[in-house]
Design a protein around this motif. Sequence first.
Motif, mmCIF file in Angstrom:
data_model
loop_
_atom_site.group_PDB
_atom_site.id
_atom_site.type_symbol
_atom_site.label_atom_id
_atom_site.label_comp_id
_atom_site.label_asym_id
_atom_site.label_seq_id
_atom_site.Cartn_x
_atom_site.Cartn_y
_atom_site.Cartn_z
ATOM 1 N N ASP A 169 36.998 28.928 34.576
ATOM 2 C CA ASP A 169 38.127 27.959 34.098
ATOM 3 C C ASP A 169 39.775 28.651 35.728
ATOM 4 N N SER A 170 39.705 30.130 35.417
ATOM 5 C CA SER A 170 40.665 30.203 36.221
ATOM 6 C C SER A 170 40.296 32.353 36.680
ATOM 7 N N GLY A 171 40.197 32.785 37.993
ATOM 8 C CA GLY A 171 40.524 33.846 38.047
ATOM 9 C C GLY A 171 39.942 34.230 39.438
ATOM 10 N N GLU A 172 40.098 35.108 39.781
ATOM 11 C CA GLU A 172 38.807 35.325 41.206
ATOM 12 C C GLU A 172 37.533 37.095 41.523
ATOM 13 N N ILE A 173 36.937 35.689 42.143
ATOM 14 C CA ILE A 173 35.934 37.047 42.097
ATOM 15 C C ILE A 173 36.191 37.629 43.810
ATOM 16 N N TRP A 174 35.881 38.753 44.146
ATOM 17 C CA TRP A 174 35.718 39.225 44.933
ATOM 18 C C TRP A 174 33.724 40.201 45.060
#
Lengths: 508, 324
Positions: A63-68
């Motif tokens: 739903d939210s957040g980042e993946i690096w």
Amino acid sequence: MENRTNSKPLLAMKNIQKGFNDVPVLKGIDFNVNRGEIVAIIGSNGAGKSTLMNVLAGVHHADSGEIWFEGEKVSIDDPNVAERLRIGMVHQEPSLCENMLVYENIFLNREYRSALGHLDRPRMRKESTAVLENLGFHIDVEQRVRDISLVSKVIVSIAKAMLMNPKLLILDEVTAALNQKEVEHLFEIIHGLREKGPGIIFISHKIREIVQISDRVFVLRDGVEAGTFDRTVDTLREKDIINMMLGESKWKGEYSEREMGQVGDKILLSVKGLSKHEMFNDITFDLHENEIVGLAGLKGSGITELMYSIFGIMQYEGGELLMKGEPLKAALPEEAIRRGVCMITNDRQQEGLAMGLPIENNVLVASLNKTRGNGKFINKKLSTEIAKDYIAKLQIKTTGPQQQVQFLSGGNQQKVVVSKWLFRDSDVILIDEPTRGVDIKAKNEIYNLLLQEKARSKGIIVYSPETRELLNICNRIIIIDQGKIIAEVHRNEERFTEKGILEIMHSY
Amino acid sequence: MRKGTGQIKRVYQDLAEKTQGLLISFLILAVLLIISAVFIPKVFQLKNLENMLRTYAPGGIVAAGLSLVILTGEIDVSVGTIMTLSMAVAAKLYDINEPLTIVAILATGLFTGFLNGILITRTKVPSLMLTIGMSSVYGGLASILVKAQKKYITEVYSLTNLLAKGSILGIPIPLFVCVFSAIAFEFMLRKTAFGKRIYYTGMNKRASWMSGVNINRIKVICFTVCGLLSAVAALLLSGQLGSATVQLGDGYDVTAISISVLGGISLSGGVGTLVGTLLGFVTISLMQNMMAIAGLGNYVSITLKGVMIILVVFLYGLSARKRT
């Protein structure tokens, strides 16, 4: 941990949030993996492990957040993206085609073709052997998969994942079905793998294994990070990990002191040495009147199969069942029901309800002879009254007894299944995950009903993945691992705590 | 504007509820009635109506039995050749003793239906595949029995004739049989434990089995009843025709399925009523009758029946999708 973040991590998940139907499952997770590092994820059932991995594998979208990944921001919105990033995943049940050869499985969907377009078998054979030997594993790749051992299947699955030369490898409960020696073998291979560079995420319920293999242990609890242990800084101890999994919840005393009433003398159901090949082995226990026996175990423990066999859905192969002293063959649910055994299944859609029929029909189906009143035919008025009674008693939210169950919420559907069997009034009630997909309120209501039934001289056998729920209502808990009883804990014992049960379950 | 469509929607839902999901069938019937009122008023002559319902009653009788099978979530497409086979068995016996022959006809239907049920529950072969196979078996056996004679009953027998052409209280006997069986089944479905179990089994076999219902017994009984009614229909049909041929039951599988489907019996099982089947029977009969009177004949009817099956299933699917 600080010293590792100097170099950029291979994977960085930042503030990941994910919920289902407004129920938050992941509440802001930060999770990193470095190159050449084995990170274990642990947490009790429902802590969010699989959701987190599914977000990483592109099955669910956060739903939210980042993946690096490798220093770049990525958006993994379907499994193909994960594959392109070279994130490999090996599941707990090896997903191999049993009827195909080992090398065919390894090259499934990546087959080499010759210039003429037919399969280049020699090349695939050679490279499969090479991949496996790279893992330090020697096996004839021309065997059929169904003929090789379980641990070999796991290794072949890993080899298959290795073919894409993964940068990150997720091993999801791959040790679940393996014995001690096989696990040792697998660990050697995983250690060897780490030398080659990929980051490895290792998921397991078995704390001993985690302590043995991981560089770092990431503990999840109720959708948040409960803490991290790093081998370079901390000493990894099973005890500390369990404490962290549980948080500051329930220590001893809370459950054992609650008044549960006297267990009756009369034995209702006697299970004697019940066995079924590859499912469960030599299961023996008695169920008394006024007693709730909890079954606890991890995935694949064989508990569902055990219940199915008592209820006559599956056939047991060895041992004996006695219902009130008389043998129960349980070749069919029909027979078990006639003898006073009922089962509330965990799969209400497939096994519990006719979704397109009204509540009334679903409540009555197992006891239609009770709806005749004094006449020969079904008394419609009586039927509706019975259904209304249960709707009131179980507080089922509905427009009325004629509403189709498919329009009810999960919790209310589950209450209809429970009503069906309460109305049948069986002496022995088997319940497989009574509260799957049910909200807290309905959960408590269902457990209160079970306690009421117990007080009415019934015997109840319940399985739940939530140890807390079992501790709340059971007189004793039988712990089953890979089809065998490994311990039995009574309510008055010291270890009748979440910690006590989890320690037995996770470290056996 | 939006309010208007909302109102229409509500009226539609209200109607759909009051007609127990038979709205589409009623609409089709209404359309047919209007067309015939305008173009073929002859349809409404009492004599024609009586004739029509008598002539097409065998299809309705088969449909009543087949509806039960479909309600359990199965299907029987061998009803047509069960009809042919029943009369083939009768061919040799008629000249010996007529009442005995009638018993033999019914016994053939009973046995073939029972056999279908037993094979389906024992072998677990899907009923569509199994009854396609059995259909060929029964049809083949019928031809073998009558040594491939195209027409194997050529005479009119008194009792058979009486049953096919007689009336009770002014109601043609075939129509009487059709209506009576449908109403009796409707009563059974509503008022007996057996009926409730049919619905439950059709809706969810596994849940039914796990609730202690003997689903195999239910299926075998429904298939047997369906076979028996197919034989009854065959007897009445051949009585009306005054003959029986190797093509006697041809097309009755499709007719019975279209009647059931038009009557709101869901092919996935567990949904529908026998009163609905009666409605479907009236609709299909009217359609065939209109075609006959309009001089378009049997082949157009056959074509239209096929179109109707697909149209009705499509429309029901559409309205079901809207609801969820």
